[in-house]
Design a protein around this motif. Structure first.
Motif, PDB file in Angstrom:
ATOM      1  N   LEU A 178     -13.076  -9.654 -20.014  1.00  0.00           N
ATOM      2  CA  LEU A 178     -12.253  -9.695 -18.809  1.00  0.00           C
ATOM      3  C   LEU A 178     -13.064 -10.335 -17.695  1.00  0.00           C
ATOM      4  CD1 LEU A 178     -10.673  -6.121 -18.727  1.00  0.00           C
ATOM      5  CD2 LEU A 178      -9.510  -8.262 -19.286  1.00  0.00           C
ATOM      6  N   ILE A 179     -12.402 -11.167 -16.903  1.00  0.00           N
ATOM      7  CA  ILE A 179     -13.012 -11.700 -15.691  1.00  0.00           C
ATOM      8  C   ILE A 179     -12.646 -10.759 -14.553  1.00  0.00           C
ATOM      9  CG2 ILE A 179     -13.055 -13.623 -14.047  1.00  0.00           C
ATOM     10  CD1 ILE A 179     -14.220 -14.423 -16.739  1.00  0.00           C
ATOM     11  N   HIS A 180     -13.634 -10.392 -13.760  1.00  0.00           N
ATOM     12  CA  HIS A 180     -13.435  -9.559 -12.579  1.00  0.00           C
ATOM     13  C   HIS A 180     -13.698 -10.430 -11.361  1.00  0.00           C
ATOM     14  CE1 HIS A 180     -13.885  -5.513 -14.635  1.00  0.00           C
ATOM     15  NE2 HIS A 180     -14.190  -6.378 -15.588  1.00  0.00           N
ATOM     16  N   VAL A 181     -12.777 -10.415 -10.416  1.00  0.00           N
ATOM     17  CA  VAL A 181     -12.957 -11.117  -9.154  1.00  0.00           C
ATOM     18  C   VAL A 181     -12.736 -10.093  -8.053  1.00  0.00           C
ATOM     19  CG1 VAL A 181     -12.169 -12.982  -7.647  1.00  0.00           C
ATOM     20  CG2 VAL A 181     -12.096 -13.285 -10.139  1.00  0.00           C
ATOM     21  N   ASP A 182     -13.765  -9.851  -7.261  1.00  0.00           N
ATOM     22  CA  ASP A 182     -13.688  -8.889  -6.165  1.00  0.00           C
ATOM     23  C   ASP A 182     -14.133  -9.584  -4.882  1.00  0.00           C
ATOM     24  OD1 ASP A 182     -12.954  -6.462  -7.665  1.00  0.00           O
ATOM     25  OD2 ASP A 182     -14.889  -6.802  -8.632  1.00  0.00           O
ATOM     26  N   GLN A 183     -13.247  -9.564  -3.894  1.00  0.00           N
ATOM     27  CA  GLN A 183     -13.531 -10.234  -2.628  1.00  0.00           C
ATOM     28  C   GLN A 183     -13.143  -9.315  -1.482  1.00  0.00           C
ATOM     29  OE1 GLN A 183     -10.718 -12.639  -0.856  1.00  0.00           O
ATOM     30  NE2 GLN A 183     -12.070 -12.445   0.877  1.00  0.00           N
ATOM     31  N   VAL A 184     -14.037  -9.195  -0.494  1.00  0.00           N
ATOM     32  CA  VAL A 184     -13.797  -8.400   0.706  1.00  0.00           C
ATOM     33  C   VAL A 184     -14.331  -9.196   1.886  1.00  0.00           C
ATOM     34  CG1 VAL A 184     -14.324  -6.238   1.905  1.00  0.00           C
ATOM     35  CG2 VAL A 184     -14.122  -6.251  -0.587  1.00  0.00           C
ATOM     36  N   ASN A 185     -13.564  -9.232   2.970  1.00  0.00           N
ATOM     37  CA  ASN A 185     -14.079  -9.867   4.189  1.00  0.00           C
ATOM     38  C   ASN A 185     -13.477  -9.225   5.426  1.00  0.00           C
ATOM     39  OD1 ASN A 185     -11.734 -11.840   3.195  1.00  0.00           O
ATOM     40  ND2 ASN A 185     -11.826 -11.973   5.428  1.00  0.00           N
ATOM     41  N   SER A 245       0.592 -13.831 -15.415  1.00  0.00           N
ATOM     42  CA  SER A 245       1.187 -14.500 -16.579  1.00  0.00           C
ATOM     43  C   SER A 245       0.285 -14.473 -17.812  1.00  0.00           C
ATOM     44  CB  SER A 245       1.561 -15.948 -16.239  1.00  0.00           C
ATOM     45  OG  SER A 245       0.414 -16.790 -16.257  1.00  0.00           O
ATOM     46  N   ILE A 246      -1.020 -14.290 -17.604  1.00  0.00           N
ATOM     47  CA  ILE A 246      -1.933 -14.222 -18.757  1.00  0.00           C
ATOM     48  C   ILE A 246      -2.344 -12.781 -19.063  1.00  0.00           C
ATOM     49  CG2 ILE A 246      -2.768 -16.592 -18.467  1.00  0.00           C
ATOM     50  CD1 ILE A 246      -5.409 -15.343 -17.348  1.00  0.00           C
ATOM     51  N   GLY A 247      -1.634 -11.818 -18.456  1.00  0.00           N
ATOM     52  CA  GLY A 247      -1.881 -10.418 -18.773  1.00  0.00           C
ATOM     53  C   GLY A 247      -2.867  -9.722 -17.863  1.00  0.00           C
ATOM     54  N   GLY A 248      -3.164 -10.320 -16.723  1.00  0.00           N
ATOM     55  CA  GLY A 248      -4.083  -9.699 -15.779  1.00  0.00           C
ATOM     56  C   GLY A 248      -3.348  -8.964 -14.676  1.00  0.00           C
ATOM     57  N   PHE A 249      -4.109  -8.413 -13.747  1.00  0.00           N
ATOM     58  CA  PHE A 249      -3.488  -7.749 -12.596  1.00  0.00           C
ATOM     59  C   PHE A 249      -4.307  -8.010 -11.345  1.00  0.00           C
ATOM     60  CE2 PHE A 249      -6.526  -4.587 -14.007  1.00  0.00           C
ATOM     61  CZ  PHE A 249      -7.011  -4.059 -12.830  1.00  0.00           C
ATOM     62  N   VAL A 250      -3.633  -7.868 -10.220  1.00  0.00           N
ATOM     63  CA  VAL A 250      -4.259  -8.097  -8.909  1.00  0.00           C
ATOM     64  C   VAL A 250      -3.869  -6.957  -7.989  1.00  0.00           C
ATOM     65  CG1 VAL A 250      -4.291  -9.588  -6.868  1.00  0.00           C
ATOM     66  CG2 VAL A 250      -4.188 -10.608  -9.152  1.00  0.00           C
ATOM     67  N   LYS A 251      -4.824  -6.539  -7.188  1.00  0.00           N
ATOM     68  CA  LYS A 251      -4.560  -5.582  -6.116  1.00  0.00           C
ATOM     69  C   LYS A 251      -5.164  -6.175  -4.855  1.00  0.00           C
ATOM     70  CE  LYS A 251      -5.383  -0.933  -4.486  1.00  0.00           C
ATOM     71  NZ  LYS A 251      -6.156   0.286  -4.604  1.00  0.00           N
ATOM     72  N   SER A 252      -4.370  -6.250  -3.808  1.00  0.00           N
ATOM     73  CA  SER A 252      -4.897  -6.744  -2.536  1.00  0.00           C
ATOM     74  C   SER A 252      -4.384  -5.848  -1.417  1.00  0.00           C
ATOM     75  CB  SER A 252      -4.493  -8.198  -2.293  1.00  0.00           C
ATOM     76  OG  SER A 252      -3.088  -8.317  -2.219  1.00  0.00           O
ATOM     77  N   SER A 253      -5.162  -5.788  -0.350  1.00  0.00           N
ATOM     78  CA  SER A 253      -4.757  -4.976   0.795  1.00  0.00           C
ATOM     79  C   SER A 253      -5.510  -5.430   2.033  1.00  0.00           C
ATOM     80  CB  SER A 253      -5.032  -3.494   0.536  1.00  0.00           C
ATOM     81  OG  SER A 253      -6.425  -3.259   0.436  1.00  0.00           O
ATOM     82  N   SER A 254      -4.960  -5.068   3.163  1.00  0.00           N
ATOM     83  CA  SER A 254      -5.610  -5.315   4.443  1.00  0.00           C
ATOM     84  C   SER A 254      -5.549  -4.012   5.232  1.00  0.00           C
ATOM     85  CB  SER A 254      -4.894  -6.431   5.207  1.00  0.00           C
ATOM     86  OG  SER A 254      -5.568  -6.712   6.399  1.00  0.00           O
ATOM     87  N   GLU A 255      -6.707  -3.471   5.521  1.00  0.00           N
ATOM     88  CA  GLU A 255      -6.750  -2.222   6.262  1.00  0.00           C
ATOM     89  C   GLU A 255      -8.062  -2.102   7.010  1.00  0.00           C
ATOM     90  OE1 GLU A 255      -7.937   1.016   2.994  1.00  0.00           O
ATOM     91  OE2 GLU A 255      -6.068  -0.033   2.517  1.00  0.00           O
ATOM     92  N   LYS A 256      -7.996  -1.483   8.170  1.00  0.00           N
ATOM     93  CA  LYS A 256      -9.176  -1.231   8.998  1.00  0.00           C
ATOM     94  C   LYS A 256      -9.997  -2.494   9.244  1.00  0.00           C
ATOM     95  CE  LYS A 256      -9.489   3.568   7.626  1.00  0.00           C
ATOM     96  NZ  LYS A 256     -10.270   4.628   7.024  1.00  0.00           N
ATOM     97  N   GLY A 257      -9.305  -3.622   9.480  1.00  0.00           N
ATOM     98  CA  GLY A 257      -9.999  -4.854   9.816  1.00  0.00           C
ATOM     99  C   GLY A 257     -10.649  -5.577   8.656  1.00  0.00           C
TER     100      GLY A 257
END
Length: 132
Positions: free
Chosen positions: A66-73, A100-112
């Motif tokens: 699995l490829i993991h992509v984690d980004q925070v800014n 479409s390739i069976g992965g998932f994404v979670k994104s959010s914007s909170e506390k700046g």
């Protein structure tokens, strides 16, 4: 995917991206999609990030293929590139591809802070008979 210095300088960010595991043959379309996602995330950091704020982008390939992509800014209260064309679809198109390739994404914007987390399966050249 072994792309040393393959990504351009994006809005002042200089980055090197290497994603290699046992010299396996990744699907070319998959490799392009992963690079395009990384480029989009850096673009979003440049456009929406807080000047002088912190950001982190981590990409890794785990033992379960699995490829993991984690980004925070940190998020700026104003757009830093007012003349940049805005489609609103850049990241959305990547999310659709990941799903479409069976992965998932979670994104959010909170506390700046903006957070993006994705997991998706590695696509090898022998796994793909059609473009990804």
């Amino acid at each position: 995917l072994s792309l040393h210095d393959a990504l351009p300088i994006c809005a002042g960010f200089r980055y090197v991206f290497n994603l290699v595991k046992d010299d396996l043959d990744l699907d070319d379309a998959f490799s392009r999609e992963v690079l395009s996602l990384i480029h989009e995330l850096y673009t979003n950091i440049a456009v929406h990030g807080s000047p002088g704020g912190e950001y982190r982008l981590i990409v890794f390939w785990d033992d379960d293929n699995l490829i993991h992509v984690d980004q925070v800014n940190d998020v700026s209260s104003k757009n830093l590139f007012l003349d940049k064309p805005r489609s609103g679809n850049g990241l959305l198109l990547h999310i659709k591809w990941i799903e479409s390739i069976g992965g998932f994404v979670k994104s959010s914007s909170e506390k700046g802070a903006w957070q993006f987390h994705a997991r998706f399966p590695v696509v090898m050249s022998e796994d793909s008979t059609e473009p990804v």
